[in-house]
Motif scaffolding. Sequence first.
Motif, mmCIF file in Angstrom:
data_model
loop_
_atom_site.group_PDB
_atom_site.id
_atom_site.type_symbol
_atom_site.label_atom_id
_atom_site.label_comp_id
_atom_site.label_asym_id
_atom_site.label_seq_id
_atom_site.Cartn_x
_atom_site.Cartn_y
_atom_site.Cartn_z
ATOM 1 N N THR A 243 -5.443 3.302 -3.120
ATOM 2 C CA THR A 243 -4.307 2.130 -3.310
ATOM 3 C C THR A 243 -4.662 1.074 -2.295
ATOM 4 O O THR A 243 -4.627 -0.066 -2.502
ATOM 5 C CB THR A 243 -2.850 2.857 -2.972
ATOM 6 O OG1 THR A 243 -2.728 3.883 -3.813
ATOM 7 C CG2 THR A 243 -1.982 1.779 -2.928
ATOM 8 N N ALA A 244 -5.131 1.548 -1.272
ATOM 9 C CA ALA A 244 -5.397 0.609 0.141
ATOM 10 C C ALA A 244 -6.446 -0.446 -0.546
ATOM 11 O O ALA A 244 -6.408 -1.654 -0.221
ATOM 12 C CB ALA A 244 -5.638 1.320 1.311
ATOM 13 N N ILE B 225 0.894 -1.178 -0.123
ATOM 14 C CA ILE B 225 -0.100 0.225 0.087
ATOM 15 C C ILE B 225 0.882 1.124 -0.011
ATOM 16 O O ILE B 225 0.677 2.060 -0.603
ATOM 17 C CB ILE B 225 -0.991 0.031 1.226
ATOM 18 C CG1 ILE B 225 -1.931 -1.188 0.849
ATOM 19 C CG2 ILE B 225 -1.590 1.354 1.372
ATOM 20 C CD1 ILE B 225 -2.916 -1.399 2.020
ATOM 21 N N PHE B 226 1.835 1.134 0.738
ATOM 22 C CA PHE B 226 2.798 2.360 0.901
ATOM 23 C C PHE B 226 3.751 2.597 -0.337
ATOM 24 O O PHE B 226 3.536 3.632 -1.020
ATOM 25 C CB PHE B 226 3.770 2.202 2.024
ATOM 26 C CG PHE B 226 4.764 3.301 2.105
ATOM 27 C CD1 PHE B 226 4.293 4.529 2.529
ATOM 28 C CD2 PHE B 226 5.962 3.216 1.753
ATOM 29 C CE1 PHE B 226 5.236 5.548 2.641
ATOM 30 C CE2 PHE B 226 7.023 4.169 1.814
ATOM 31 C CZ PHE B 226 6.646 5.473 2.406
ATOM 32 N N SER C 263 1.118 3.920 -3.030
ATOM 33 C CA SER C 263 0.576 5.194 -2.874
ATOM 34 C C SER C 263 1.901 6.216 -3.357
ATOM 35 O O SER C 263 1.567 7.345 -4.007
ATOM 36 C CB SER C 263 0.631 5.684 -1.559
ATOM 37 O OG SER C 263 -0.665 4.930 -0.721
ATOM 38 N N LEU D 125 -3.627 7.262 -1.354
ATOM 39 C CA LEU D 125 -3.766 6.445 -0.044
ATOM 40 C C LEU D 125 -4.890 5.379 0.030
ATOM 41 O O LEU D 125 -4.769 4.131 -0.191
ATOM 42 C CB LEU D 125 -3.613 7.007 1.106
ATOM 43 C CG LEU D 125 -3.080 6.112 2.132
ATOM 44 C CD1 LEU D 125 -1.878 5.259 1.950
ATOM 45 C CD2 LEU D 125 -2.700 6.984 3.575
ATOM 46 N N TYR E 285 -0.997 12.546 -2.625
ATOM 47 C CA TYR E 285 -0.624 11.254 -1.766
ATOM 48 C C TYR E 285 -1.919 10.911 -0.845
ATOM 49 O O TYR E 285 -2.404 9.843 -0.697
ATOM 50 C CB TYR E 285 0.395 11.533 -0.889
ATOM 51 C CG TYR E 285 0.726 10.179 0.158
ATOM 52 C CD1 TYR E 285 1.525 9.253 -0.568
ATOM 53 C CD2 TYR E 285 0.180 10.448 1.328
ATOM 54 C CE1 TYR E 285 1.722 8.189 0.298
ATOM 55 C CE2 TYR E 285 0.564 9.296 2.319
ATOM 56 C CZ TYR E 285 1.192 8.223 1.591
ATOM 57 O OH TYR E 285 1.527 6.913 2.419
ATOM 58 N N LEU E 286 -2.285 12.008 -0.391
ATOM 59 C CA LEU E 286 -3.715 11.942 0.322
ATOM 60 C C LEU E 286 -5.050 11.270 -0.274
ATOM 61 O O LEU E 286 -5.687 10.310 0.206
ATOM 62 C CB LEU E 286 -4.262 13.112 1.323
ATOM 63 C CG LEU E 286 -3.261 13.810 2.213
ATOM 64 C CD1 LEU E 286 -3.590 15.245 2.802
ATOM 65 C CD2 LEU E 286 -2.920 12.656 3.633
#
Length: 196
Positions: A147-148, A53-54, A57, A144, A140-141
């Motif tokens: 993506t998750a 996930i990281f 992102s 995230l 990014y926000l």
Amino acid sequence: MEALILQMLETFKELSYIGIMLALTFEFVPAELVLPLAGYWVYEGDINLFGAIFAGSIGGVLGPLTLYALGRYGGRVAIIKFGKYFFIKEEHINKSDEFFEKYGGSVAFLGRFIPGVRTAISIPCGMSKMNVWKFILYTYLAMLPITAIYVYLGYRLGPQWENAGEIFSQYANYLLIPIVILIIWMIVKRRKLSTQ
């Protein structure tokens, strides 16, 4: 085309988390394909869920950042000329421009949730010379949660990871409702400020 992309992604798999980031850096590789596949790699035990996930992102920021740079340093002429290599048509740019005019810098966040605007929204952000750190943060926000969800779906579906996009689209409205509320709130707030 999809078979070629999948073959390329298998090469990226050898690079683990860096491979996920690199795959998402190329805007012609759909995140809807990369992220569930990364979830499947989690299912297989090759990588960690949170790491995937990281990495996803971060990769989801690097791709838009290339389009931001194209908009900032190349301008509209370069975008129309080279946008086709990123599967961006002039109509996408026009939609993104209109969206940017309405909502300002917050489109770097909001635009990621709107089909037809999602990819090209980075371009007007660059053309308007939006602060690059603000652009990165907003992108990014937004990336995230998307993506998750995709990685988790790929993980839960296992060998049927290719169905993640279809499942995501069924529940996308539940994700979009808070975004629509946020957009309405921003419009009302902006109108109040302009009348004062």
